[in-house]
Write a protein that holds these residues in place. Structure first.
Motif, short mmCIF file in Angstrom:
data_model
loop_
_atom_site.label_atom_id
_atom_site.label_comp_id
_atom_site.label_asym_id
_atom_site.label_seq_id
_atom_site.Cartn_x
_atom_site.Cartn_y
_atom_site.Cartn_z
N THR A 1 0.75 -1.04 0.11
CA THR A 1 -0.09 -0.03 -0.18
C THR A 1 0.96 1.36 -0.04
O THR A 1 0.60 2.40 -0.55
CB THR A 1 -0.79 0.09 1.27
N VAL A 2 1.98 1.12 0.78
CA VAL A 2 2.79 2.36 0.82
C VAL A 2 3.45 2.56 -0.69
O VAL A 2 3.36 3.83 -1.04
CB VAL A 2 4.00 1.98 1.90
N ALA A 3 4.04 1.59 -1.30
CA ALA A 3 4.49 1.71 -2.75
C ALA A 3 3.63 2.38 -3.68
O ALA A 3 4.03 3.22 -4.29
CB ALA A 3 5.00 0.32 -2.90
N GLU A 4 2.25 1.62 -3.56
CA GLU A 4 1.19 2.23 -4.29
C GLU A 4 1.02 3.73 -4.07
O GLU A 4 0.91 4.61 -5.49
CB GLU A 4 0.17 1.46 -4.46
N ARG A 5 0.87 4.17 -2.86
CA ARG A 5 0.60 5.52 -2.42
C ARG A 5 1.81 6.18 -3.06
O ARG A 5 1.73 7.52 -3.37
CB ARG A 5 0.51 5.81 -1.01
N ALA A 6 3.08 5.91 -2.72
CA ALA A 6 4.42 6.71 -3.23
C ALA A 6 4.52 6.62 -4.77
O ALA A 6 5.37 7.51 -5.07
CB ALA A 6 5.54 6.07 -2.35
N GLY A 7 3.85 5.63 -5.39
CA GLY A 7 4.18 5.62 -6.73
C GLY A 7 5.39 5.25 -7.02
O GLY A 7 6.10 5.35 -8.30
N VAL A 8 5.89 3.90 -6.49
CA VAL A 8 7.22 3.17 -6.66
C VAL A 8 6.81 1.76 -6.78
O VAL A 8 5.86 1.42 -6.26
CB VAL A 8 8.00 3.65 -5.63
N ALA A 9 7.72 1.12 -7.64
CA ALA A 9 7.52 -0.38 -7.53
C ALA A 9 7.75 -0.88 -6.02
O ALA A 9 8.53 -0.23 -5.24
CB ALA A 9 8.53 -0.76 -8.58
N LEU A 10 7.17 -2.17 -5.60
CA LEU A 10 7.54 -2.79 -4.62
C LEU A 10 8.87 -3.08 -4.08
O LEU A 10 9.47 -2.84 -3.26
CB LEU A 10 6.54 -4.05 -4.41
N GLY A 11 9.51 -3.48 -5.13
CA GLY A 11 10.95 -3.83 -5.22
C GLY A 11 11.65 -2.72 -4.66
O GLY A 11 12.80 -2.86 -4.14
N THR A 12 11.49 -1.54 -5.32
CA THR A 12 12.19 0.06 -5.13
C THR A 12 12.08 0.13 -3.52
O THR A 12 12.84 0.60 -2.91
CB THR A 12 11.65 0.91 -5.96
N LEU A 13 10.90 0.18 -2.99
CA LEU A 13 10.57 0.33 -1.48
C LEU A 13 11.42 -0.65 -0.68
O LEU A 13 11.88 0.06 0.23
CB LEU A 13 9.04 -0.01 -1.33
N TYR A 14 11.63 -1.96 -1.08
CA TYR A 14 12.29 -2.71 -0.32
C TYR A 14 13.73 -2.70 -0.29
O TYR A 14 14.36 -2.67 0.52
CB TYR A 14 12.00 -4.16 -0.66
#
Length: 216
Positions: A62-75
């Protein structure tokens, strides 16, 4: 410690692989700035979610979607949810420190200056009790090293002992300031649980500060 979490506008799509991976000559600063902005966007998204639904709402996807980044980028930026919580706490402390720099405590005694800072922090956190509760509870149960205690200790030393830094403080001074920071965290938890009023917290913090910082 922020006044509010302003709505985050829809971010641009994650552009890793373009500018970040192929910077122009001398473009290192551009890449670094882009990475910093992306990290800040992630932290703001996480804080906005936590302010509405606590840590439970801070799901990584959800954080990744809200921030507009890929989940892998978030991790890559934050390997776990707790790392993300720590980053949100860091931003809250940044805001508090900026506030202290703009308007330093003017009280005459070390304990009164420390109380000013802690009650200012309390007012800021309690503007968003869901976020405050999520951050404090998560930090208490944290399995990762967090900067919260050390940074609050350092801030209390600076305001109460005329700019004294953690590096220059004695072990006793560090212990005293750290103890006061710990008292504040516990009192804040009691307030979040409905067991303390703001006035009760202030009175207890004033008592603790007067005893702990009498000779700092």
């Amino acid at each position: 410690m922020r006044s509010t979490h302003a709505p985050i506008p829809p971010p641009p799509s994650d552009t890793e692989g373009t500018m970040d991976n192929h910077p122009a000559p001398g473009g290192h600063s551009v890449r670094t700035r882009s990475q910093h902005q992306r990290r800040k966007r992630i932290v703001q998204a996480a804080a906005a979610l936590a302010s509405r639904g606590g840590v439970e709402a801070m799901q990584m996807r959800t954080v990744a979607e809200r921030a507009g980044v890929a989940l892998g980028t978030l991790y890559r930026y934050f390997p776990s949810k707790m790392d993300l919580v720590v980053a949100v706490v860091g931003e809250e402390i940044d805001l508090l420190e900026s506030s202290i720099e703009r308007r330093p405590p003017g009280a005459a005694t070390p304990s009164s200056r420390a109380v000013d800072v802690l009650m200012r922090a309390t007012r800021g956190l309690m503007r968003e009790p869901e976020l405050a509760d999520a951050l404090i509870r998560s930090l208490i149960m944290a399995e990762v090293q967090t900067p919260f205690g050390d940074r609050m200790t350092g801030l209390l030393l600076r305001v109460s002992a005329d700019g004294l830094t953690v590096d220059d403080a004695s072990e006793e001074q560090l212990d005293l300031a750290g103890s006061l920071a710990s008292v504040w965290v516990q009192e804040l938890l009691e307030m979040l649980r409905g067991r303390r009023t703001y006035d009760q917290i202030q009175r207890r913090i004033e008592t603790a500060a007067a005893r702990l910082l009498a000779d700092i």
